[in-house]
Design a protein around this motif. Structure first.
Motif, mmCIF file in Angstrom:
data_model
loop_
_atom_site.group_PDB
_atom_site.id
_atom_site.type_symbol
_atom_site.label_atom_id
_atom_site.label_comp_id
_atom_site.label_asym_id
_atom_site.label_seq_id
_atom_site.Cartn_x
_atom_site.Cartn_y
_atom_site.Cartn_z
ATOM 1 N N LEU A 108 0.854 -1.171 0.000
ATOM 2 C CA LEU A 108 0.000 0.000 0.000
ATOM 3 C C LEU A 108 0.902 1.237 0.000
ATOM 4 O O LEU A 108 1.663 1.461 0.940
ATOM 5 C CB LEU A 108 -0.901 -0.005 1.237
ATOM 6 C CG LEU A 108 -2.019 1.010 1.284
ATOM 7 C CD1 LEU A 108 -2.950 0.827 0.078
ATOM 8 C CD2 LEU A 108 -2.812 0.865 2.551
ATOM 9 N N LEU A 109 0.836 1.988 -1.070
ATOM 10 C CA LEU A 109 1.658 3.189 -1.185
ATOM 11 C C LEU A 109 1.185 4.253 -0.197
ATOM 12 O O LEU A 109 0.002 4.322 0.137
ATOM 13 C CB LEU A 109 1.576 3.737 -2.605
ATOM 14 C CG LEU A 109 2.139 2.826 -3.701
ATOM 15 C CD1 LEU A 109 1.853 3.423 -5.065
ATOM 16 C CD2 LEU A 109 3.612 2.608 -3.503
ATOM 17 N N PRO A 110 2.091 5.105 0.273
ATOM 18 C CA PRO A 110 1.700 6.152 1.224
ATOM 19 C C PRO A 110 0.581 7.058 0.686
ATOM 20 O O PRO A 110 -0.308 7.466 1.431
ATOM 21 C CB PRO A 110 2.985 6.947 1.436
ATOM 22 C CG PRO A 110 4.082 6.005 1.097
ATOM 23 C CD PRO A 110 3.525 5.093 0.037
ATOM 24 N N GLU A 111 0.624 7.347 -0.623
ATOM 25 C CA GLU A 111 -0.414 8.194 -1.210
ATOM 26 C C GLU A 111 -1.776 7.508 -1.130
ATOM 27 O O GLU A 111 -2.788 8.135 -0.858
ATOM 28 C CB GLU A 111 -0.100 8.509 -2.679
ATOM 29 C CG GLU A 111 1.197 9.261 -2.901
ATOM 30 C CD GLU A 111 2.409 8.341 -2.971
ATOM 31 O OE1 GLU A 111 2.272 7.171 -3.355
ATOM 32 O OE2 GLU A 111 3.499 8.808 -2.611
ATOM 33 N N HIS A 112 -1.780 6.208 -1.356
ATOM 34 C CA HIS A 112 -3.041 5.460 -1.293
ATOM 35 C C HIS A 112 -3.541 5.355 0.142
ATOM 36 O O HIS A 112 -4.740 5.424 0.391
ATOM 37 C CB HIS A 112 -2.861 4.065 -1.896
ATOM 38 C CG HIS A 112 -2.573 4.098 -3.356
ATOM 39 N ND1 HIS A 112 -2.002 3.038 -4.009
ATOM 40 C CD2 HIS A 112 -2.761 5.067 -4.289
ATOM 41 C CE1 HIS A 112 -1.854 3.345 -5.294
ATOM 42 N NE2 HIS A 112 -2.299 4.574 -5.478
#
Length: 106
Positions: free
Chosen positions: A18-22
Motif C-alpha cells: 500500500l503506497l503512502p499516497e493510497h
C-alpha cells in the motif's frame, strides 16, 4: 493437495503493498464518510430549545444540551449562565456556545 504460489492469486495475496499516497487517500475517504450532517430545525423547534435554555437560566436548573460537530457527538451538561440573543449564543460554565449548533435540549 499442495497449492502453488501463483495459483488462485496466491502470489499477489502475499505481496500486496500500500503506497503512502493510497494510504492517505483511504484515510481521508474514511474521515469524509464519518462526517455528520447538520440537522435543519423549523422555527417552532428552535423556539422550544430557546425556551428550555431560558428556563435553565431563570430557575438555575441543569440541562443536557446536544451540540452539532462534524466528527463527534458533543453533550454539554450544566446551568445556563447567560443568553445573548443578538449574537445567538449562550454560556454554560463560562464557555460560549452557538445556538445554531444545538441539536437537542433535555
Amino acid at each position: 493437495m499442495e497449492r502453488k504460489k501463483l495459483e488462485g492469486n496466491g502470489f499477489w495475496e502475499s505481496s500486496r503493498i500500500l503506497l503512502p499516497e493510497h494510504r492517505r487517500a483511504a484515510k481521508q475517504l474514511s474521515q469524509e464518510q464519518k462526517r455528520r450532517q447538520r440537522i435543519e430545525y423549523d422555527d417552532q423547534e428552535l423556539e422550544q430549545f430557546g425556551r428550555v435554555l431560558a428556563e435553565s437560566k431563570e430557575l438555575g436548573q441543569p440541562v443536557t444540551i446536544k451540540l452539532f460537530d462534524e466528527r463527534e457527538h458533543l453533550v454539554v451538561i450544566g446551568i445556563v449562565d447567560r443568553l445573548d440573543p443578538y449574537k445567538r449564543r449562550f454560556m454554560v460554565d463560562g464557555e460560549w456556545f452557538c445556538l445554531a449548533d444545538v441539536e437537542g435540549v433535555e
